[in-house]
Design a protein around this motif. Structure first.
Motif, PDB file in Angstrom:
ATOM      1  N   ARG A  32       0.827  -1.209   0.000  1.00 60.08           N
ATOM      2  CA  ARG A  32       0.000   0.000   0.000  1.00 60.08           C
ATOM      3  C   ARG A  32       0.859   1.256   0.000  1.00 60.08           C
ATOM      4  O   ARG A  32       0.579   2.232  -0.696  1.00 60.08           O
ATOM      5  CB  ARG A  32      -0.920  -0.006   1.213  1.00 60.08           C
ATOM      6  N   ARG A  33       1.963   1.246   0.797  1.00 66.15           N
ATOM      7  CA  ARG A  33       2.845   2.407   0.822  1.00 66.15           C
ATOM      8  C   ARG A  33       3.531   2.607  -0.521  1.00 66.15           C
ATOM      9  O   ARG A  33       3.755   3.749  -0.974  1.00 66.15           O
ATOM     10  CB  ARG A  33       3.896   2.237   1.929  1.00 66.15           C
ATOM     11  N   GLU A  36       1.055   4.182  -2.748  1.00 69.96           N
ATOM     12  CA  GLU A  36       0.844   5.572  -2.368  1.00 69.96           C
ATOM     13  C   GLU A  36       1.961   6.467  -2.880  1.00 69.96           C
ATOM     14  O   GLU A  36       1.731   7.586  -3.344  1.00 69.96           O
ATOM     15  CB  GLU A  36       0.739   5.691  -0.850  1.00 69.96           C
ATOM     16  N   ASN A  42      -4.987   6.534  -3.091  1.00 74.52           N
ATOM     17  CA  ASN A  42      -5.312   7.759  -2.377  1.00 74.52           C
ATOM     18  C   ASN A  42      -4.840   7.655  -0.942  1.00 74.52           C
ATOM     19  O   ASN A  42      -5.052   6.638  -0.282  1.00 74.52           O
ATOM     20  CB  ASN A  42      -6.807   8.010  -2.440  1.00 74.52           C
ATOM     21  N   LYS A  43      -4.215   8.714  -0.439  1.00 76.24           N
ATOM     22  CA  LYS A  43      -3.636   8.664   0.897  1.00 76.24           C
ATOM     23  C   LYS A  43      -4.629   8.952   2.011  1.00 76.24           C
ATOM     24  O   LYS A  43      -4.274   8.891   3.172  1.00 76.24           O
ATOM     25  CB  LYS A  43      -2.493   9.672   0.989  1.00 76.24           C
ATOM     26  N   GLN A  46      -5.097   6.297   4.634  1.00 75.29           N
ATOM     27  CA  GLN A  46      -4.020   6.014   5.566  1.00 75.29           C
ATOM     28  C   GLN A  46      -4.350   6.625   6.921  1.00 75.29           C
ATOM     29  O   GLN A  46      -4.934   7.699   6.997  1.00 75.29           O
ATOM     30  CB  GLN A  46      -2.717   6.589   5.027  1.00 75.29           C
TER      31      GLN A  46
END
Length: 338
Positions: A32-33, A36, A42-43, A46
């Motif tokens: 996911r990071r 991102e 989309n952040k 998070q």
């Protein structure tokens, strides 16, 4: 035997940044990071505590992206960028960081609020383009020159008739002692002098005097002549709705047993302008032969064979054309009354 020496350090290893959760969850967090950082995710999903901070300066060339996602501002979606200009779209496609557009990080709402502020500043920095409407207003006044030309054209079309004919008839004597004038020939020409109708007509009464010296009618012309009723209906169809030009035309209408509207009648025997051109008294009734000789320099009605109704009709139309413009203007100002 050789001695094997082992240098073992039983001290505590350096602390490593650990990820919470099991191995499956850690792999998910790493992917996911990575997404991102590349701008595919989309952040705002998070957590607030782990949201990367936005820097005001772009990374230098050759500098690798950091693990915390602070290398550059993620590009805006293409759907929102469609409202901007073509230059801004090119800069967004290349994913280049713009330092003066990067907002300061927000401490309240995290990266989602910072992203909204970035879009607002980006749109406010674009030049404002005024759209000029090409659609004319409904109640806008027309150009004065154009309106004047349209009015002039409409007035000209009203003063100058489009459908116009000239008529001339020849009569024979019927009734007691041949004193009654009856129609024996009728000729109609158009504005250019082309013959539209030219027929010998058989009167309903017995012919007493052929008046050959003036009419040019003889007995043999009546053998195959058209009966009066049939000829009259044919002639009236041609005259209907047209401006009729004639010399002493009231005599022709009387022989046809017909009355044409005065507004559509032009009698060349009662035009003061023609008399002025011919150096004759304005109120005098000048013959067609005399007017044609003086104004057209042509001889008509010559010889003992009689008149030609076609020739007389053509001469009448030519005389009318000499004063057409001035006469029609006078009639437009003082229209005749029926």
């Amino acid at each position: 035997m050789s001695t094997l020496l082992l240098n073992l350090d039983f001290g505590e290893p350096p602390p490593k940044k650990t990820l919470e959760g099991n191995a499956k969850h850690r792999r998910f967090v790493k992917k996911r990071r990575l997404l991102e950082r590349r701008g595919f995710l989309n952040k705002k999903n998070q957590p607030l505590s782990k949201a990367p901070k936005l820097h005001s300066e772009p990374p230098k060339k050759g500098e690798a992206p950091r693990a915390d996602g602070t290398c550059k501002v993620p590009p805006l979606p293409k759907k929102k960028a469609t409202a901007s200009s073509s230059g801004s779209e090119q800069s967004l496609d290349k994913k280049t960081a713009v330092p003066w557009l990067t907002p300061a990080p927000s401490q309240k709402d995290g990266s989602s609020v910072a992203k909204v502020d970035l879009l607002g500043e980006f749109q406010s920095a674009l030049p404002k383009i005024k759209s000029h409407s090409t659609r004319p207003q409904k109640n806008a006044p027309q150009n004065s020159t154009q309106a004047h030309s349209e009015n002039t054209c409409s007035g000209a079309s009203q003063t100058v008739p489009k459908k116009m004919v000239a008529i001339d008839c020849e009569m024979v004597g019927t009734g007691p002692k041949g004193h009654v004038s009856s129609l024996a020939r009728c000729s109609i020409v158009n504005y250019n002098g082309d013959v539209l109708y030219d027929e010998y007509i058989l009167p309903p009464c017995h012919i007493v005097d052929y008046r050959t010296r003036w009419s040019g009618i003889r007995k043999q012309h009546m053998v195959n002549a058209t009966p009066f009723k049939i000829a009259r209906s044919q002639i009236l169809k041609i005259l209907a709705g047209k401006v009729v030009v004639g010399h002493a035309v009231h005599n022709d209408f009387k022989a046809l047993q017909y009355c044409h509207p005065k507004a559509l009648t032009r009698d060349t025997s009662h035009i003061p302008l023609l008399n002025q051109k011919a150096d004759c008294p304005e109120n005098a009734t000048v013959s067609l032969k005399r007017l044609t000789k003086k104004l057209l320099n042509r001889d008509i009605q010559v010889g003992k064979s009689g008149h030609s109704s076609v020739e007389d009709a053509q001469a009448t139309m030519e005389l009318y054309k000499l004063v057409e413009v001035d006469w029609e203007q006078c009639l437009a100002q003082n229209p005749p009354k029926d």
